[in-house]
Design an enzyme around this catalytic site. Structure first.
Site, PDB file in Angstrom:
ATOM      1  N   CYS A  70     -12.456   7.285 -10.747  1.00 56.65           N
ATOM      2  CA  CYS A  70     -13.205   7.549 -11.976  1.00 56.65           C
ATOM      3  C   CYS A  70     -13.681   6.295 -12.686  1.00 56.65           C
ATOM      4  CB  CYS A  70     -12.365   8.403 -12.930  1.00 56.65           C
ATOM      5  SG  CYS A  70     -10.857   7.574 -13.538  1.00 56.65           S
ATOM      6  N   HIS A 110      -7.921   8.482 -17.050  1.00 61.48           N
ATOM      7  CA  HIS A 110      -9.274   8.922 -16.689  1.00 61.48           C
ATOM      8  C   HIS A 110     -10.292   8.241 -17.589  1.00 61.48           C
ATOM      9  CE1 HIS A 110     -12.348  11.341 -14.851  1.00 61.48           C
ATOM     10  NE2 HIS A 110     -12.806  11.665 -16.044  1.00 61.48           N
ATOM     11  N   ASP A 125     -19.790  13.041 -16.648  1.00 65.62           N
ATOM     12  CA  ASP A 125     -18.662  12.659 -15.789  1.00 65.62           C
ATOM     13  C   ASP A 125     -19.028  12.867 -14.323  1.00 65.62           C
ATOM     14  OD1 ASP A 125     -16.225  12.190 -14.530  1.00 65.62           O
ATOM     15  OD2 ASP A 125     -15.068  13.126 -16.131  1.00 65.62           O
TER      16      ASP A 125
END
Length: 260
Positions: A70, A110, A125
């Site tokens: 991420c 994250h 995202d």
């Protein structure tokens, strides 16, 4: 504008080099990125991580054609959106484990993007594995629906943050589940702030990404996930899982991800 970053990222995901990207194009950008940039932990497994900088991200993801986790994929996307004139910032969130019904105990692992357009803030995202919304999700609670499922963000009052990202992945989730909680008030000043996050994921004994190699990406029909012991595909709602050994792993890695 950083022409190298802009042009190379467009080339990496297959987006036209001469098209000015507007807000309405973002869904296409996110979908193209999800199907070309894999979610993977190879650098961590190889103990070959580098500091998070614009140049290192550019070299890894768009020059060498690798993927990332991420904090790498979303950082690269953030820099690309910034170069194309979007009002974006980054923040961190705490992932929720829907099997144990607990938040991860190692903190805000994250990294995600917040984009403001015409007075409205959206979550963007492209680095949450197979749970990608493939479109900007407004922080209003409105449900958005894409080829990958349904997604929404709801206000919350939590020690982990002030918003909940909730998902219902197509063919997989019958009910809403919590993906992560993030804090819209705790913004990062630069991608280099994510070095601490990378260190947590790479070194912490409770990290799920420093145990076994993993690579996955979305496809036109669903998704594919490869580890050193299994290959799982979702095609139009049907899951197929194959137990594999070392030779088959290398074969599938080259065939489906172009890696050796």
């Amino acid at each position: 504008m950083n022409e190298q970053l802009n042009e190379l990222f467009r080339s990496r995901i297959g987006f036209p080099a001469d098209h000015k990207i507007n807000f309405e194009d973002l869904s296409l950008v996110l979908e193209m990125a999800a199907k070309t940039i894999p979610f993977e932990n190879f650098r961590i497994m190889e103990r070959n991580t580098q500091t998070i900088t614009k140049q290192n991200l550019l070299d890894k993801i768009v020059v060498k054609g690798e993927g990332g986790l991420c904090y790498e994929i979303n950082s690269m996307l953030y820099l690309f959106l910034l170069e194309n004139g979007f009002n974006v910032v980054m923040t961190r969130g705490v992932v929720f484990n829907n099997e144990t019904k607990e938040f991860t105990s190692i903190g805000r692992t994250h990294a995600t993007i917040l984009l403001t357009y015409e007075g409205q803030t959206y979550l963007v995202d492209s680095g949450f594995g197979g749970n990608l919304p493939l479109t900007p999700v407004p922080l209003t609670g409105e449900i958005v629906q894409t080829s990958n499922g349904e997604f929404r963000i709801r206000k919350t009052d939590s020690e982990h943050g002030d918003y909940r990202f909730e998902i219902k992945v197509k063919h997989k989730d019958a009910d809403w589940k919590l993906g992560y909680v993030f804090d819209s008030r705790m913004l990062l000043s630069d991608v280099t702030d994510l070095d601490e996050l990378q260190q947590l994921i790479a070194e912490h004994e409770l990290s799920v990404f420093n145990k076994d190699p993993l690579i996955m990406k979305l496809t036109e029909e669903g998704s594919m996930t490869l580890t050193d012991h299994s290959f799982t595909t979702w095609e139009n709602g049907t899951m197929t899982k194959e137990e594999i050994g070392e030779a088959r792993y290398k074969e599938l890695l080259k065939q489906h991800f172009g890696r050796t």
